[in-house]
Design a protein around this motif. Structure first.
Motif, PDB file in Angstrom:
ATOM      1  N   HIS A  21      -4.780   6.373  -5.339  1.00  0.00           N
ATOM      2  CA  HIS A  21      -6.225   6.466  -5.091  1.00  0.00           C
ATOM      3  C   HIS A  21      -7.041   6.367  -6.376  1.00  0.00           C
ATOM      4  O   HIS A  21      -6.639   6.872  -7.422  1.00  0.00           O
ATOM      5  CB  HIS A  21      -6.565   7.807  -4.430  1.00  0.00           C
ATOM      6  CG  HIS A  21      -6.074   7.925  -3.025  1.00  0.00           C
ATOM      7  ND1 HIS A  21      -6.676   7.270  -1.977  1.00  0.00           N
ATOM      8  CD2 HIS A  21      -5.036   8.616  -2.494  1.00  0.00           C
ATOM      9  CE1 HIS A  21      -6.028   7.574  -0.855  1.00  0.00           C
ATOM     10  NE2 HIS A  21      -5.024   8.374  -1.144  1.00  0.00           N
ATOM     11  N   GLU A  63      -5.755   2.037  -4.386  1.00  0.00           N
ATOM     12  CA  GLU A  63      -6.474   2.143  -3.113  1.00  0.00           C
ATOM     13  C   GLU A  63      -7.865   2.661  -3.443  1.00  0.00           C
ATOM     14  O   GLU A  63      -8.036   3.821  -3.833  1.00  0.00           O
ATOM     15  CB  GLU A  63      -5.789   3.086  -2.126  1.00  0.00           C
ATOM     16  CG  GLU A  63      -6.569   3.134  -0.800  1.00  0.00           C
ATOM     17  CD  GLU A  63      -5.955   4.061   0.258  1.00  0.00           C
ATOM     18  OE1 GLU A  63      -5.053   4.837  -0.064  1.00  0.00           O
ATOM     19  OE2 GLU A  63      -6.423   3.990   1.411  1.00  0.00           O
ATOM     20  N   HIS A 100       0.865  -1.187   0.000  1.00  0.00           N
ATOM     21  CA  HIS A 100       0.000   0.000   0.000  1.00  0.00           C
ATOM     22  C   HIS A 100       0.900   1.234   0.000  1.00  0.00           C
ATOM     23  O   HIS A 100       1.450   1.610   1.037  1.00  0.00           O
ATOM     24  CB  HIS A 100      -0.922  -0.035   1.238  1.00  0.00           C
ATOM     25  CG  HIS A 100      -1.832   1.151   1.367  1.00  0.00           C
ATOM     26  ND1 HIS A 100      -2.769   1.256   2.370  1.00  0.00           N
ATOM     27  CD2 HIS A 100      -1.966   2.279   0.632  1.00  0.00           C
ATOM     28  CE1 HIS A 100      -3.437   2.400   2.248  1.00  0.00           C
ATOM     29  NE2 HIS A 100      -2.953   3.043   1.204  1.00  0.00           N
ATOM     30  N   ASP A 125       1.639   2.565   3.692  1.00  0.00           N
ATOM     31  CA  ASP A 125       0.758   3.623   3.166  1.00  0.00           C
ATOM     32  C   ASP A 125       1.605   4.866   2.873  1.00  0.00           C
ATOM     33  O   ASP A 125       1.161   6.005   3.072  1.00  0.00           O
ATOM     34  CB  ASP A 125      -0.354   3.938   4.185  1.00  0.00           C
ATOM     35  CG  ASP A 125      -1.486   4.785   3.609  1.00  0.00           C
ATOM     36  OD1 ASP A 125      -1.440   5.111   2.400  1.00  0.00           O
ATOM     37  OD2 ASP A 125      -2.403   5.122   4.372  1.00  0.00           O
ATOM     38  N   HIS A 162       3.384   8.014   1.498  1.00  0.00           N
ATOM     39  CA  HIS A 162       3.096   9.078   0.551  1.00  0.00           C
ATOM     40  C   HIS A 162       4.397   9.784   0.154  1.00  0.00           C
ATOM     41  O   HIS A 162       4.379  10.796  -0.518  1.00  0.00           O
ATOM     42  CB  HIS A 162       2.097  10.076   1.139  1.00  0.00           C
ATOM     43  CG  HIS A 162       0.680   9.552   1.155  1.00  0.00           C
ATOM     44  ND1 HIS A 162       0.283   8.515   1.972  1.00  0.00           N
ATOM     45  CD2 HIS A 162      -0.417   9.913   0.432  1.00  0.00           C
ATOM     46  CE1 HIS A 162      -1.013   8.266   1.750  1.00  0.00           C
ATOM     47  NE2 HIS A 162      -1.453   9.092   0.829  1.00  0.00           N
ATOM     48  N   HIS A 191       1.774   5.202  -2.286  1.00  0.00           N
ATOM     49  CA  HIS A 191       1.251   6.224  -3.209  1.00  0.00           C
ATOM     50  C   HIS A 191       2.376   6.947  -3.931  1.00  0.00           C
ATOM     51  O   HIS A 191       3.499   7.007  -3.439  1.00  0.00           O
ATOM     52  CB  HIS A 191       0.418   7.249  -2.434  1.00  0.00           C
ATOM     53  CG  HIS A 191      -0.788   6.636  -1.801  1.00  0.00           C
ATOM     54  ND1 HIS A 191      -1.979   6.504  -2.464  1.00  0.00           N
ATOM     55  CD2 HIS A 191      -0.983   6.090  -0.575  1.00  0.00           C
ATOM     56  CE1 HIS A 191      -2.868   5.918  -1.666  1.00  0.00           C
ATOM     57  NE2 HIS A 191      -2.277   5.648  -0.508  1.00  0.00           N
TER      58      HIS A 191
END
Ligand code: DGT
Ligand code: CA
Ligand code: CA
Ligand code: ZN
Length: 594
Positions: free
Chosen positions: A387, A431, A355, A547, A549, A357
């Protein structure tokens, strides 16, 4: 964008919009208290009112959509996006940090705005939470303009909320300080060992104070170096055995220096938890031993027993060494006695992150930079999961997603990594946003093109227990949803987890072959340790994900693994420790119900 008329008056809208309205009202107050421009104060007051009354959920809108709200300009819109992305707005934080310490202590109370805090500070000289509680009980607030019994009640409730979270800091904040202190002290001549103990070594999600332990024959040099660290703001106590300081950020740190022959006993004692120590001390009594912060002793003769390592201490107690993350008296002593301690998952077992980004949506780094960082961590595989289009501000389209997929395919295997001979294996995922009904962004035919999908709740946190449960269960039942991202959506100290029947969700995960995420971001750590323990009993599998970023965030994995350990997880429980072929089988969800 995702603002169908049916959402318009749901509780979720009210809640997100109210949150933002309150934030801008506070910002307006802060501007006026800090002597800012009256025009700017009015701008944010007006924005606050418009947002509070707007028909669509502001957390689902992008910068452009937000500017459709009356009185919301570009910079206000950007602050809203920042708020939902990170949980705070830097401009607001900056002003918060500029008001007097007395007022600031009061504004830490969730229900008390800066304007009222200023009045309390200036009119009654109240500058601490305790003084305020006293004043309320003495009914001294009622005479003030703008305060009444209702306000008093709100403030008392706010004080309760504050006290339940206490003065604790997030794990990563404490870890950064502790890592630095341990590095500094370890370099001092005469320092034989040094490490952090306490709740930090147990990877609790929040930390009350940092406990550092060192072994040396003489402590003076270490104690002096400790008090002279550049970020020490106050020396609370200075002694031969123990010194306590406060850092400029308000964090307390205890340093204890022990002789090398009691290192093991001291480390065991100061790692805790208190509940675990009570159990180990009982064991000691049974063995005619005495275990204390000063060491391990023979109870009768009082003779000190050399205990240079924790292993020796546990061994004397008839136990195997117990990993610190298990030391909470949640059955670890019993399991240890029976030889049934779990073989905990470790950070080095993690083969990839599932996961993450990029700057295609709200990440900061380009695709290549994220992959490079993953490769340098030695991963075998790595998933990019930007996303989907249903989430505010993301500007995602089918074309953009498919174009990213082509780039991912082209880069597959081209980055050298320790983890895999043929280069880092890339997976293209997304996601997805779980909408209020439990549906996700794309139809099946588009979803089937992804290697994996994470699906998460990003808004409408307040739907009610039944609706939220159904929503999460429906997401699990989607054959293309592989991982439920940050399952409860809590933000530690800021937002409670959603009220869903988690056992029903865990059962649905187990039944459908959907993994639960342990989101490693230190603000989230979601699922939390206790829920992990429960989910595990349902036979659920987990994905420990950063997650990330930004490239640096990949390193948050350690906090996720710590949380997984606190939930007693082994490699077998965590899908991203598995070889790629086994992981891919799991991601097909075919074997569900096996
Ligand atoms: P924290 O600081 O609130 O995040 O949590 P801890 O666990 O770091 O607690 P702390 O700093 O008060 O104490 C560090 C360790 O020292 C604790 O985990 C166990 C040990 N300890 C402290 N007080 C007691 C006590 O009264 N009895 C026992 N058995 N152990 C204690
Ligand atoms: Ca502590
Ligand atoms: Ca302590
Ligand atoms: Zn994410």
């Amino acid at each position: 964008m995702n603002s169908p008329a049916t959402d318009a008056y749901s509780e979720g809208v009210a809640r997100s919009n109210d949150e933002v309205a309150a934030l801008f009202q506070e910002y307006a107050d802060l501007i006026s208290i800090t002597g800012g421009d009256a025009y700017r104060t009015r701008v944010y007051e007006k924005a606050a009112r418009s947002i509070g009354g707007y028909h669509a959920d502001v957390s689902t809108l992008d910068v452009k959509g937000l500017q459709d709200i009356p009185n919301v300009g570009k910079s206000t819109a950007e602050k809203i996006v920042e708020y939902f992305r990170s949980g705070s707005v830097s401009a607001v934080e900056e002003l918060r940090s500029r008001i007097p310490a007395g007022v600031r202590r009061l504004t830490a109370i969730p229900m008390l705005g800066p304007k009222k805090a200023c009045v309390l500070y200036e009119e009654l000289g109240i500058s601490s939470v305790e003084e305020l509680a006293d004043a309320i009980h003495e009914e001294r607030l009622r005479d003030l303009k703008g305060f009444g019994p209702k306000t008093e009640e709100n403030i008392l409730h706010g004080i309760e909320l504050l006290q339940s979270s206490g003065d604790r800091v997030l794990l990563d904040v404490a870890m950064d300080v502790a890592d630095d202190i341990v590095t500094e002290l370890s370099a001092i001549t005469g320092c034989l060992r040094c490490t952090y103990a306490g709740s930090l070594r147990r990877f609790r999600e929040t930390i009350g104070d940092i406990d550092v332990l060192a072994a040396a024959d003489s402590s003076a040099r270490l104690m002096r170096a400790f008090t002279e660290l550049p970020y020490v703001s106050e020396v609370i106590a200075h002694g031969e055995k123990k010194t306590s300081i406060r850092t400029t950020k308000g964090l307390s740190v205890d340093l204890r220096v022990v002789p090398p022959d009691s290192w093991g006993a001291a480390l065991q004692y100061f790692t805790g938890s208190k509940a675990h120590n009570i159990r180990t001390r009982e064991r000691a009594v049974h063995q005619k031993l005495k275990l204390s912060e000063y060491g391990l002793f023979d109870a009768e003769s009082g003779e000190k027993i050399v205990s240079e390592t924790e292993e020796e201490v546990y061994d004397r107690l008839g136990l195997p060494w117990i990993p610190p993350t298990l030391r909470e008296d949640r059955g670890e002593i019993e399991a240890g006695l029976k030889g049934e301690l779990p073989d905990l998952v470790e950070e080095s077992d993690i083969k990839g992150d599932l996961h993450t980004h990029t700057d295609l949506t709200d990440g900061l780094a380009p695709l290549e930079e994220m992959i490079e960082a993953a490769a340098s961590r030695g991963y075998a595989y790595f998933a990019i999961t930007d996303h989907g289009p249903n989430l505010y501000m993301q500007r995602m389209t089918d074309e953009r997603m498919l174009a990213q997929r082509e780039r991912v395919r082209a880069l597959d295997g081209t980055f050298r990594t320790r983890g895999r001979r043929g280069g880092l294996r890339l997976m293209h995922g997304a996601e997805l946003n779980i909408d209020p009904e439990g549906d996700v962004d794309w139809p099946a035919d588009f979803l089937s093109g992804f290697d994996l999908c994470v699906a998460s709740v990003h808004s409408h946190f307040n739907q009610g227990r039944e609706a939220l449960t159904r929503r999460l269960v429906r997401a699990c039942e989607n054959p293309y949803v592989n991982i439920i991202g940050h399952p409860t959506t809590r933000i530690i100290g800021k937002r409670p987890g959603v009220d869903a029947d988690l056992d029903a969700v865990f059962a649905a995960c187990a039944r459908t072959g959907t993994a639960l995420e342990i989101n490693a971001h230190p603000d989230r750590l979601d699922l939390r340790d206790e829920d992990v323990l429960r989910a595990r009993r349902h036979g659920v599998k987990f994905a420990v994900d950063s997650d990330a970023h930004a490239a640096l965030h990949l390193a948050n994995m350690r906090y996720g693994v710590g949380t997984a350990q606190r939930g007693w997880l082994t490699k077998e429980d965590v899908i991203n420790t598995w070889p790629e072929a086994r992981l891919r089988r799991f991601l097909r969800k075919e074997a569900a119900g096996r």
